[in-house]
Write an enzyme that holds these catalytic residues in place. Structure first.
Site, PDB file in Angstrom:
ATOM      1  N   HIS A   1       0.811  -1.203   0.000  1.00  0.00           N
ATOM      2  CA  HIS A   1       0.000   0.000   0.000  1.00  0.00           C
ATOM      3  C   HIS A   1       0.859   1.274   0.000  1.00  0.00           C
ATOM      4  CE1 HIS A   1      -3.417   2.454   0.922  1.00  0.00           C
ATOM      5  NE2 HIS A   1      -2.686   3.055   1.834  1.00  0.00           N
TER       6      HIS A   1
ATOM      7  N   GLU B   1       5.185 -14.672 -28.894  1.00  0.00           N
ATOM      8  CA  GLU B   1       5.985 -14.907 -27.698  1.00  0.00           C
ATOM      9  C   GLU B   1       6.559 -16.323 -27.662  1.00  0.00           C
ATOM     10  OE1 GLU B   1       3.441 -14.359 -24.248  1.00  0.00           O
ATOM     11  OE2 GLU B   1       1.681 -14.878 -25.408  1.00  0.00           O
TER      12      GLU B   1
ATOM     13  N   ASP C   1       8.113 -13.706 -22.308  1.00  0.00           N
ATOM     14  CA  ASP C   1       8.072 -15.135 -22.612  1.00  0.00           C
ATOM     15  C   ASP C   1       8.987 -15.483 -23.780  1.00  0.00           C
ATOM     16  OD1 ASP C   1       6.562 -16.203 -20.628  1.00  0.00           O
ATOM     17  OD2 ASP C   1       4.648 -15.957 -21.655  1.00  0.00           O
TER      18      ASP C   1
ATOM     19  N   CYS D   1       4.971  -5.588 -26.287  1.00  0.00           N
ATOM     20  CA  CYS D   1       4.372  -5.271 -25.001  1.00  0.00           C
ATOM     21  C   CYS D   1       5.105  -5.908 -23.826  1.00  0.00           C
ATOM     22  CB  CYS D   1       2.896  -5.661 -24.983  1.00  0.00           C
ATOM     23  SG  CYS D   1       2.617  -7.400 -25.301  1.00  0.00           S
TER      24      CYS D   1
END
Lengths: 87, 568
Positions: free
Chosen positions: B186, B428, B452, B499
């Site tokens: 947090h 990937e 990956d 990405c």
């Protein structure tokens, strides 16, 4: 005293955000409100108690209201559950 | 110099203010039960006033959203069961209210701890927060008053509670250091949204600092220095200045194009995990969503999300992005990410197993529900669908067939969708990379998933500490594969994006631009740094360097070449 059985149809059941929605609604009434699941009974105005009940989607629970506005209380809470807490 | 975990970048130098939140609770025998119970009632009333006040302040100074935490606290404070059980405990055991409340609180916290539910964990933290507040009132300890901070300080504490961070404002706190916590705690999230430097996991710092000590913190490296020498202060002031200058330069790039010196324009988009991340996307001027991980809709719950629920989650993002592209990746679960309500086989090699598109093509109803939701949402913005983990043409064709089925179902029900919505795939798996010329004929775009792709190309499990040195984005095999994928995509006239982490790796961005990558998708915080690099280089120069790099034989040589020739 009035009671009604309902089946929880909303996705997250009664152990996440809907629990606080339920308690806020329950607090609007003077009657004592409890939720019964199997052999466990809990205070419908207690957020912590309600969360620990672990009522999930598909569970059958009984709502029990006792007090001067028991009729309206039962009606309001059943409606809330049947509408799936607006989820 | 000491080290914790840096969770929010930046450098600051300032005076320490300690927020002490440890206190001992004594177990005492009492005689006057009524008096003890009235003490509890008074403390609850006092606490109520404090929380209401905090809610008001948070609402005015920080925001509506942050103030909601206190509404949850009020609900817990007035929980009739907690109060009733505490009073019973006082009566039955003839013990003080502080002790009784602690016992009752701990009962619930222990109970919640054993349930795997994110929501209950948060409420547990809230319950402790509220209970501590009542106990402090019982003991006459004044709660730490954030409004009493006069000059900006560095806040040092064992931990920060949600109600603490909701009160912190940027003009009072230069940065913070806590003893516990991790990257996703947090405190860390709050620090990043306030944009102040922060370190968590700084073990035992409380035993080493006092109020008003001077502290330097470097939130990027996670380093802090207590009472530094004048020379160190001078050095860090310069670093701070440099960092602020850099931040300023970055902020000036908001609204500017991501275009190279030789006028090559690329698209810088964001990876997001839920609609909550959109604020950060807009703030950092993301040009679209390059990867919307749809998994979040499926996790932390007890059953599959319905079509309507999914539709809402996709629609909200499409609408907010207001016509900018939103690439949504279909369910990528299995491997190391499981769902409690779906049965997964136990596997020897989960990363090579039943996951992502393989699972979706097997559980067709789950997949089609998602596809229908995606199609319906496509009317509300520029949605594109992307399939993960495709390794053969057959899989792609089957996925597209199911998408077609979903379209027919909607057509029959006269439910509208955007028929022209683009369909792409992630590259990937090395097999897909090697036949990307064939895939390019059957999709509208590629997005290279480097995390990956590195793992599968080099046969290195990225979570295995023992071989972490072998996991490198500079491996010549990876760079050659990326080059091949981009060239194959362009031959068929489709756009090629990326990405994975590599898309925002500052050393590799120039290379990717040189190779012709069209779209770079990354976490929102990286958008402006990458835009700065793109604007300071030219594609032509990079093409010259790529010719050299592509013939290097080792990852170390590649990295060294980049360090020497491409420092931006």
């Amino acid at each position: 005293m009035r009671t009604k059985k309902v089946i929880l149809m909303n996705e997250s059941g009664l152990h996440a955000r809907p629990a606080s929605v339920f308690v806020n609604e329950a607090n609007k009434f003077k009657s004592d409100i409890s939720i019964i699941k199997e052999d466990k009974e809990c205070n419908g105005k207690s957020i912590i108690n309600l969360l620990s009940l672990g009522a999930a989607k598909g569970d059958c629970i009984t709502i029990k209201t006792v007090g001067e506005d028991e009729e309206q209380a039962l009606e309001g809470l059943v409606k809330l559950i049947e509408n799936g807490f607006g989820e | 110099m000491k080290k914790g975990i840096g969770v929010s970048s930046g450098i600051c130098i300032g005076k320490v203010l300690i927020k002490q939140d440890k206190f001992e609770i004594d177990k005492k025998n009492i005689n006057n039960i009524d008096y003890e119970i009235s003490r509890l009632d008074v403390a609850i009333q006092d606490t109520k006033k404090q929380i209401e006040n905090l809610r008001k302040i948070a609402k005015e100074k920080i925001g509506e959203e942050e103030s909601k935490i206190f509404e949850a606290h009020l609900l817990i404070l007035e929980d009739p069961e907690i109060i009733k059980q505490t009073k019973e405990r006082i009566k039955n055991k003839k013990k003080n209210a502080e002790w009784a409340l602690t016992e009752i609180t701990n009962n619930y916290v222990d109970m919640f701890k054993n349930i795997d539910n994110e929501y209950l964990k948060e409420r547990s933290a809230d319950l402790l927060d509220v209970s501590n507040r009542i106990i402090k009132n019982l003991m006459g300890i004044t709660s730490f008053d954030f409004s009493s901070i006069k000059e900006p300080v560095i806040l040092v504490s064992h931990d920060l509670t949600p109600s603490d961070t909701a009160q912190i404002s940027k003009d009072k706190v230069l940065g913070f250091v806590t003893e516990i916590g991790g990257k996703t705690s947090h405190t860390a999230i709050m620090a990043r949204s306030l944009e102040v430097p922060a370190i968590v996991g700084a073990e035992n710092i409380l035993s080493n600092v006092r109020n008003k000590d001077v502290l330097i913190i470097d939130g990027e490296k996670g380093q802090y220095i207590i009472n530094p020498s004048d020379e160190l202060i001078r050095q860090y002031k310069m670093k701070e200045e440099k960092y602020n200058q850099y931040r300023k330069e970055l902020l000036s790039l908001i609204g500017e194009k991501s275009v190279s010196k030789d006028e090559i324009e690329v698209e810088l988009t964001c990876n997001i995990g839920s609609p909550k991340d959109l604020d950060s996307v807009l703030k950092n001027d993301g040009e679209g969503i390059g990867l919307y991980r749809s998994e979040f809709i499926y996790i932390d719950r007890n059953s599959l999300p319905t079509e309507d629920e999914q539709f809402e989650a996709y629609k909200i993002v499409a609408k907010k992005m207001n016509g900018k592209p939103v690439i949504i990746r279909t369910l990528d679960i299995g491997g190391d990410k499981n769902l409690s309500y779906l049965e997964f086989p136990k596997e020897e090699n989960p990363f090579l197993g039943y996951r992502a598109i393989r699972l979706c093509l097997d559980k067709k109803e789950i997949f089609k529900t998602q596809l229908r939701a995606l199609l319906r949402a496509s009317c509300f913005g520029n949605i594109k669908i992307m399939f993960p983990m495709i390794s053969s043409i057959g899989e792609l064709r089957l996925a597209k067939e199911l998408l077609n089925d979903a379209k027919v179902e909607l057509l029959n029900k006269k439910i509208p969708f955007d028929d022209k919505l683009e369909v792409g795939m992630m590259i990937e798996v090395p097999a897909a990379a090697l036949i990307s010329d064939l895939f390019a004929k059957e999709v509208d775009f590629f997005s290279i998933g480097t995390n990956d792709l590195i793992q599968y190309t080099t046969a290195v499990d990225r979570t295995n500490q023992n071989i972490s040195k072998l996991y490198t984005p500079f491996h010549p095999a990876l760079l050659r594969l990326i080059k091949t994928i981009i060239e194959n995509g362009h031959k068929e006239g489709i756009r090629v994006g990326m990405c994975g982490e590599v898309a925002s790796n500052q050393k590799l961005v120039p290379i990717l631009l040189g190779m012709g990558l069209d779209e770079f998708s990354m976490s929102p915080i990286s958008i402006l740094p990458v835009r700065r690099i793109i604007r300071s280089i030219s594609k032509k120069d990079m093409q010259y360097h790529i010719k050299k790099i592509i013939n290097l034989s080792m990852a170390e040589e590649v990295e060294q070449y980049i360090n020497q020739n491409l420092d931006y």
